[in-house]
Write a protein that holds these residues in place. Structure first.
Motif, PDB file in Angstrom:
ATOM      1  N   PHE A   4       0.800  -1.219   0.000  1.00  0.00           N
ATOM      2  CA  PHE A   4       0.000   0.000   0.000  1.00  0.00           C
ATOM      3  C   PHE A   4       0.840   1.279   0.000  1.00  0.00           C
ATOM      4  O   PHE A   4       0.533   2.226  -0.733  1.00  0.00           O
ATOM      5  CB  PHE A   4      -0.966   0.004   1.183  1.00  0.00           C
ATOM      6  N   SER A  38       2.603   1.726  -3.379  1.00  0.00           N
ATOM      7  CA  SER A  38       1.585   1.986  -4.407  1.00  0.00           C
ATOM      8  C   SER A  38       1.056   3.410  -4.309  1.00  0.00           C
ATOM      9  O   SER A  38       0.868   4.094  -5.320  1.00  0.00           O
ATOM     10  CB  SER A  38       0.433   0.999  -4.261  1.00  0.00           C
ATOM     11  N   ALA A  39       0.806   3.873  -3.074  1.00  0.00           N
ATOM     12  CA  ALA A  39       0.273   5.220  -2.896  1.00  0.00           C
ATOM     13  C   ALA A  39       1.275   6.275  -3.353  1.00  0.00           C
ATOM     14  O   ALA A  39       0.907   7.260  -4.009  1.00  0.00           O
ATOM     15  CB  ALA A  39      -0.101   5.445  -1.429  1.00  0.00           C
ATOM     16  N   SER A  66      -9.051   2.847   0.587  1.00  0.00           N
ATOM     17  CA  SER A  66      -8.084   2.661  -0.502  1.00  0.00           C
ATOM     18  C   SER A  66      -8.716   2.938  -1.862  1.00  0.00           C
ATOM     19  O   SER A  66      -8.106   3.589  -2.729  1.00  0.00           O
ATOM     20  CB  SER A  66      -7.526   1.227  -0.475  1.00  0.00           C
ATOM     21  N   TYR A 126      -6.829   8.227   2.724  1.00  0.00           N
ATOM     22  CA  TYR A 126      -5.775   7.347   3.234  1.00  0.00           C
ATOM     23  C   TYR A 126      -5.874   7.179   4.742  1.00  0.00           C
ATOM     24  O   TYR A 126      -5.519   6.126   5.283  1.00  0.00           O
ATOM     25  CB  TYR A 126      -4.400   7.891   2.842  1.00  0.00           C
ATOM     26  N   GLU A 165      -2.632   2.955 -10.746  1.00  0.00           N
ATOM     27  CA  GLU A 165      -3.521   2.584  -9.639  1.00  0.00           C
ATOM     28  C   GLU A 165      -3.573   1.078  -9.399  1.00  0.00           C
ATOM     29  O   GLU A 165      -4.256   0.615  -8.485  1.00  0.00           O
ATOM     30  CB  GLU A 165      -4.942   3.086  -9.913  1.00  0.00           C
ATOM     31  N   THR A 221      -2.571  -0.368  -5.778  1.00  0.00           N
ATOM     32  CA  THR A 221      -3.586  -0.131  -4.748  1.00  0.00           C
ATOM     33  C   THR A 221      -4.800  -1.019  -4.962  1.00  0.00           C
ATOM     34  O   THR A 221      -5.340  -1.595  -4.005  1.00  0.00           O
ATOM     35  CB  THR A 221      -4.007   1.350  -4.762  1.00  0.00           C
TER      36      THR A 221
END
Length: 411
Positions: free
Chosen positions: A40, A43-44, A100, A120, A184, A187
Motif C-alpha cells: 500500500f 503503491s500510494a 483505498s 488514506y 492505480e 492499490t
C-alpha cells in the motif's frame, strides 16, 4: 552407546507445527491478507507522485495514514479482543478497503488534495492481521508444558519470517503492477487481496480465540508488569529499521545507484527472514528475558557492520553484504520480544497487546527516519548508519534494565 546414525532424529518443528488442526488454513488465508501491507505505501507514493508530480504530497499523505494507524489500531485490536476476530476484522477491513478505493478514485479524477489525506486516513481501520494470526497460535498452544512453549516459539519465528517476506515481496509487486499495468494497479490489487484474505481468515472459526468481554475496571496492557519497558525496546528497534531504510537509500543515491536501494534493503530483510526461520527451528532457552538481552546485544554488534563499511567508502555490493549480516539479528529480537508480549499481556487482551507493540515499532520507524534523514543531510550518508547503532544500543540498555520485570513467570 548407540551409533550416532541410529539415534532418532528430532522432527522438523515446522512440520510438527502445521500438523495442528486448522493451522494451515488460517495461515494461508492470513498470508493473502498480509501481503498488501507491504504494497500500500509504495503503491500510494507511485500513484500520487505520478498524478500530482509531487513526492512531498505523496510522503505527507502516507505519513498521515501512518499517524492515523498509530491512533486507531489499538482501538481496533481492543474490539477484536472483546467481540472476536471474525465479527470485527471483516467490517474494519471493509472500511479500510473503501478508503483505498476512495484514494484511487480521488487520484484518478483529480479531486482536491485534502481528499487524499481523508481517504488514506480511513485505511487506519485495517486490523493487525499478523497479530490475529499470532493470537491464534497462542490460543492453540497456551499450555504451560515445554512442548507448548517450543511450539509457540516456532510459531512466532514463522510469523516474523512471514512479515519479512511480505515486506520483501510487497514493494516489488506494487512497483511492478504500477509500472507494467497502470499507476492505480498496486492499490487496486492490494485492496482485493486484503479483503479476500481477511474473509478467508475469518471463515476459519475452529481456531479463532474466544471473545473476552472486558469489565469496566479492566486496565490497558500497558499497565501490566514489564510491558511499558518492553514497548520502549520495540520503539528503539523500530528506529533501527527506519534509520537503516533512509540511510541506505541516501547512500545508494550518493553512489549513483538509487534504483538499487530497494534490492539492497531486500537483502537485509532476507537475512532477517532466514535468521528467523533458523531461530524457530532451534530449541529455545527457558529464560526468555535473558534471550531478549542476548538478541538485542547481537543486533547492537551487527549494526556496526554497515557503519564501518559506509565510513570506509565501501561499494554498494559490500554494503549489501553488511546489511545481509546485520539483518540476521533483527528477526530473533522481534520473535523473542513478541513472545514476551504474549507472556505479559493480561488474558483476553492479546490482540491489543501485540498491536501496541506494532504501534511502537511504527513510531520508532518514523523517529528513526526523521533522525536518520537529518544526520544524512548534515553529515553525509556514511554517518547516517550511526543512528541505527545508537538506537540498537538504546534497545540493549532498556532490555537489560527491564530484564527483572520481564522475567515474571508465564501465566
Amino acid at each position: 552407546m548407540p551409533h550416532p546414525t541410529l539415534l532418532p532424529r528430532r522432527p522438523n518443528p515446522y512440520i510438527c507445527l502445521f500438523r495442528t488442526p486448522g493451522a494451515r488454513a488460517f495461515t494461508l488465508a492470513n498470508l493473502v491478507a498480509r501481503l498488501p501491507m507491504g504494497m500500500f505505501g509504495v503503491s500510494a507514493v507511485i500513484m500520487i507522485a505520478g498524478a500530482r508530480g509531487s513526492y512531498g504530497l505523496a510522503g505527507a499523505v502516507t505519513a498521515t495514514g501512518l499517524a492515523a494507524t498509530a491512533l486507531v489500531a489499538p482501538w481496533t485490536a481492543r474490539l477484536v479482543d472483546r467481540h472476536g476476530q471474525a465479527r470485527i476484522a471483516v467490517p474494519a477491513t471493509a472500511v479500510a478497503v473503501l478508503g483505498s478505493l476512495s484514494l484511487l478514485l480521488c487520484v484518478r479524477f483529480g479531486a482536491p488534495d485534502w481528499t487524499l489525506f481523508a481517504s488514506y486516513a480511513a485505511t487506519a481501520t485495517t486490523p493487525n492481521t499478523g497479530g490475529m494470526s499470532r493470537a491464534r497460535w497462542a490460543h492453540l498452544h497456551r499450555g504451560p508444558s515445554p512442548l507448548d512453549a517450543a511450539a509457540l516459539h516456532t510459531a512466532n519465528s514463522f510469523e516474523q519470517a512471514a512479515d519479512e517476506l511480505c515486506f520483501m515481496v510487497g514493494p516489488v509487486a506494487a512497483a511492478f503492477l504500477c509500472s507494467a499495468l497502470f499507476p492505480e494497479a498496486g492499490t487496486l490489487v492490494g485492496a482485493v487481496l486484503l479483503m479476500t484474505g481477511v474473509l478467508l481468515f475469518a471463515a476459519q472459526r475452529t481456531t479463532e480465540p474466544p471473545a473476552s468481554p472486558r469489565t469496566a475496571g479492566s486496565n490497558s496492557p500497558v499497565r501490566a508488569r514489564g510491558f511499558a519497558p518492553l514497548l520502549a525496546v520495540f520503539l528503539a528497534t523500530g528506529a533501527v529499521f527506519g534509520a537503516l531504510e533512509i540511510t541506505t537509500i541516501a547512500y545508494a543515491d550518493g553512489l549513483g545507484h538509487r534504483s538499487a536501494a530497494g534490492a539492497v534493503l531486500a537483502l537485509q530483510a532476507a537475512g532477517s527472514c532466514a535468521a528467523g526461520l533458523a531461530y524457530g527451528a532451534a530449541r529455545p532457552a527457558h529464560d526468555v528475558a535473558g534471550r531478549l538481552v542476548g538478541c538485542v546485544g547481537a543486533m547492537s554488534l551487527l549494526m556496526w557492520l554497515p557503519l564501518l563499511t559506509a565510513r570506509s567508502g565501501g561499494p554498494l555490493p559490500l554494503l549489501a553484504a553488511a546489511l545481509l549480516c546485520a539483518g540476521a539479528a533483527t528477526a530473533p529480537t522481534m520473535v523473542t520480544a513478541m513472545t514476551l508480549v504474549q507472556r505479559l499481556t493480561p488474558p483476553g487482551q492479546l490482540n491489543e497487546g501485540m498491536t501496541l507493540a506494532v504501534t511502537a515499532i511504527l513510531g520508532g520507524i518514523a523517529a528513526g527516519s526523521a533522525v536518520g534523514g537529518q544526520v544524512v543531510e548534515r553529515a553525509g550518508p556514511g554517518a547516517g548508519y550511526a543512528v541505527p547503532v545508537c538506537a540498537a544500543a538504546l534497545a540493549l540498555v532498556v532490555s537489560a534494565a527491564g530484564r527483572g520485570r520481564y522475567a515474571a513467570p508465564p501465566r
